[in-house]
Design an enzyme around this catalytic site. Structure first.
Site, mmCIF file in Angstrom:
data_model
loop_
_atom_site.group_PDB
_atom_site.id
_atom_site.type_symbol
_atom_site.label_atom_id
_atom_site.label_comp_id
_atom_site.label_asym_id
_atom_site.label_seq_id
_atom_site.Cartn_x
_atom_site.Cartn_y
_atom_site.Cartn_z
ATOM 1 N N LYS A 135 -9.578 -4.598 -10.756
ATOM 2 C CA LYS A 135 -9.348 -4.687 -12.193
ATOM 3 C C LYS A 135 -9.937 -5.991 -12.754
ATOM 4 O O LYS A 135 -11.121 -6.206 -12.664
ATOM 5 C CB LYS A 135 -7.853 -4.523 -12.473
ATOM 6 C CG LYS A 135 -7.192 -3.375 -11.684
ATOM 7 C CD LYS A 135 -7.673 -1.999 -12.069
ATOM 8 C CE LYS A 135 -7.229 -0.901 -11.103
ATOM 9 N NZ LYS A 135 -5.814 -0.829 -10.811
ATOM 10 N N ASP A 160 3.083 -8.071 -8.274
ATOM 11 C CA ASP A 160 1.780 -7.463 -8.533
ATOM 12 C C ASP A 160 1.252 -8.099 -9.819
ATOM 13 O O ASP A 160 1.773 -7.848 -10.908
ATOM 14 C CB ASP A 160 1.941 -5.944 -8.687
ATOM 15 C CG ASP A 160 0.603 -5.227 -8.845
ATOM 16 O OD1 ASP A 160 -0.354 -5.850 -9.352
ATOM 17 O OD2 ASP A 160 0.518 -4.031 -8.480
ATOM 18 N N TYR A 217 3.373 0.688 -10.737
ATOM 19 C CA TYR A 217 2.144 1.480 -10.650
ATOM 20 C C TYR A 217 2.396 2.766 -9.843
ATOM 21 O O TYR A 217 3.035 2.721 -8.777
ATOM 22 C CB TYR A 217 1.065 0.610 -9.987
ATOM 23 C CG TYR A 217 -0.253 1.290 -9.761
ATOM 24 C CD1 TYR A 217 -1.096 1.584 -10.819
ATOM 25 C CD2 TYR A 217 -0.657 1.637 -8.480
ATOM 26 C CE1 TYR A 217 -2.305 2.200 -10.604
ATOM 27 C CE2 TYR A 217 -1.875 2.256 -8.252
ATOM 28 C CZ TYR A 217 -2.700 2.536 -9.318
ATOM 29 O OH TYR A 217 -3.895 3.145 -9.100
ATOM 30 N N ARG A 237 -14.191 -7.510 11.384
ATOM 31 C CA ARG A 237 -12.887 -7.016 10.918
ATOM 32 C C ARG A 237 -11.893 -8.166 10.842
ATOM 33 O O ARG A 237 -11.095 -8.267 9.925
ATOM 34 C CB ARG A 237 -12.355 -5.903 11.829
ATOM 35 C CG ARG A 237 -10.900 -5.585 11.552
ATOM 36 C CD ARG A 237 -10.373 -4.266 12.107
ATOM 37 N NE ARG A 237 -10.920 -3.865 13.375
ATOM 38 C CZ ARG A 237 -10.593 -4.394 14.575
ATOM 39 N NH1 ARG A 237 -9.705 -5.359 14.664
ATOM 40 N NH2 ARG A 237 -11.156 -3.946 15.666
HETATM 41 C C1 PLP Z 1 -4.978 -0.266 -9.791
HETATM 42 C C2 PLP Z 1 -3.665 -0.878 -9.463
HETATM 43 C C3 PLP Z 1 -3.183 -0.905 -8.142
HETATM 44 C C4 PLP Z 1 -3.914 -0.242 -7.006
HETATM 45 O O1 PLP Z 1 -5.124 -0.862 -6.738
HETATM 46 P P1 PLP Z 1 -6.415 -0.100 -6.126
HETATM 47 O O2 PLP Z 1 -7.435 -1.166 -6.076
HETATM 48 O O3 PLP Z 1 -6.745 1.039 -7.031
HETATM 49 O O4 PLP Z 1 -5.998 0.395 -4.766
HETATM 50 C C5 PLP Z 1 -1.980 -1.540 -7.912
HETATM 51 N N1 PLP Z 1 -1.276 -2.112 -8.902
HETATM 52 C C6 PLP Z 1 -1.697 -2.091 -10.184
HETATM 53 C C7 PLP Z 1 -0.867 -2.735 -11.246
HETATM 54 C C8 PLP Z 1 -2.904 -1.477 -10.502
HETATM 55 O O5 PLP Z 1 -3.316 -1.443 -11.774
#
Ligand code: PLP
Length: 386
Positions: free
Chosen positions: A199, A174, A102, A50
């Site tokens: 992504k 982000d 998001y 962890r």
């Molecule tokens: C998908 C996404 C998230 C969240 O990520 P997860 O891996 O689904 O928890 C946060 N910000 C953006 C811009 C996203 O596209």
């Protein structure tokens, strides 16, 4: 060897042939949850999974290098990455977040604020007066998400970060929609970059994961310690897969954004398409800014289709190469209808304020041949018209 390696090289080669036991070229997967001490009171580099793991660290080091940060923490999801940063705040702290961030981020922020874990101001970051008003309250953290989802609005990272810093706030960006291949927020003044590695970074739609990259080493250490306290660190296999995906990030995104540009231009010429939102289009309001702060316009776009919900339904059911699904950034092209899918939870009023109409369709462009994608869209547009 004095020149630092190029980012493409780092992505392709970080950790390659670093195995000292067998000389494995592809980094070995270390699943062990615990590590033998060399002797009494003599732990090795790792003691418990962890707290630390070689695969997670290798991915984190590669991401920190690509983003130009001092260190990174690899988490079990993008949401866990955001929550890790929010976990540094206290009840007296304020957070400023964009109104069109998001949906999962907004849900997390509101839920945490409702529990009194910090105070929250949601603003339109494009509205300078609204941001200034929020900065008067000396927030601890300003969050940026650019380009925005799904309208691809572009926020000036350097400008917001500078103003946030002057007000004593840290800035978190982000960077999920572009990845460090196309945008490096730390070089523009951000203190933290977060990713949903789910992504573009992993890029193959087979891992849920996240990461926080910190500009400064002390912040990275604090996040690493807190990730161990709360246990939000990601699994070794996920990190291994994500590093494998990262190897091809630059070539994937280069091709994907080239196709996205072609598709945006094609959509623009279609009479049933009322609007196309892609920063690469010259008439996009963020075109000049994106040209300055990004290294490309990305592989995400959205458009507005004339007609009612039935036209939308016929389009979504008419595509054969695109898949109707949430998420983005994979090798396969996806179409999503924000109003009934990704942004349904916002409610009609929330979407109206954010400018997301029921006609908006979001496309994530993959690696299929552009001719097949164009033909697929053309066919679905015909069906939508009926
Ligand atoms: C998908 C996404 C998230 C969240 O990520 P997860 O891996 O689904 O928890 C946060 N910000 C953006 C811009 C996203 O596209």
């Amino acid at each position: 060897m004095t020149d630092p390696l190029k980012a493409e090289t780092m992505a392709a080669a970080y950790g390659v042939a670093s195995d000292t036991q067998f000389g494995a070229v592809s980094p070995p997967l270390h699943l062990s949850t615990t590590y033998a001490f060399e002797g009494f009171e003599r732990p090795r580099r790792y003691d418990y999974g962890r707290a630390g793991n070689p695969n997670r660290d290798m991915l984190g080091e590669a991401l920190a290098a690509l983003e130009g940060g001092a260190g990174a923490v690899v988490t079990s999801s993008g949401m866990a990455a955001i929550d890790l940063v929010l976990g540094q705040l206290g009840p007296a702290d304020r957070v400023v977040a964009p109104h069109d961030c998001y949906g999962g981020t907004l849900r997390l922020l509101k839920a945490r604020a409702d529990k009194g874990q910090f105070r929250l101001a949601i603003v339109d970051l494009a509205d300078a007066a609204a941001l200034d008003a929020a900065l008067v309250d000396s927030p601890a953290l300003v969050m940026i998400e650019t380009p925005s989802n799904p309208l691809m609005r572009v926020t000036d990272i350097a400008d917001v970060a500078r103003r946030a810093r002057a007000a004593g706030a840290a800035t978190m960006v982000d960077n999920t929609f572009l990845s460090p291949a196309l945008q490096r927020p730390i070089s523009l003044g951000a203190d933290y970059v977060i990713h949903s590695t789910t992504k573009f970074l992993n890029g193959h739609s087979d891992v849920i994961g996240g990461a926080v990259v910190a500009a400064r080493a002390d912040d990275a250490d604090a996040l690493r310690a807190w990730a161990n306290v709360t246990g939000v660190t990601g699994s070794p296999f996920d990190a291994w897969l994500t590093l494998r995906g990262l190897r091809t990030l630059f070539v994937r995104i280069e091709r994907q954004q080239k196709t996205a540009g072609t598709i945006a231009a094609f959509l623009k010429r279609q009479p049933q398409v009322v609007a196309v939102h892609y920063p690469g289009l010259e008439d996009h309001p963020g075109h000049a800014l994106a040209g300055r702060q990004q290294r490309g316009f990305g592989a995400m776009l959205s458009f507005e289709l004339a007609g009612d919900i039935n036209a939308i339904r016929r389009f979504c059911e008419g595509v054969r190469v695109f898949t109707l699904a949430e998420s983005l950034g994979g090798v396969e092209s996806l179409v999503a209808h924000p109003a009934t899918m990704t942004h349904a939870e916002m409610g009609a009023e929330g979407r109206r304020v954010a400018g997301i109409s029921d006609q908006v369709l979001r496309l994530s462009i993959g690696l299929e041949h552009e001719d097949d994608l164009l033909a697929d869209i053309a066919h679905a547009l015909l069906l939508a018209q009926d």
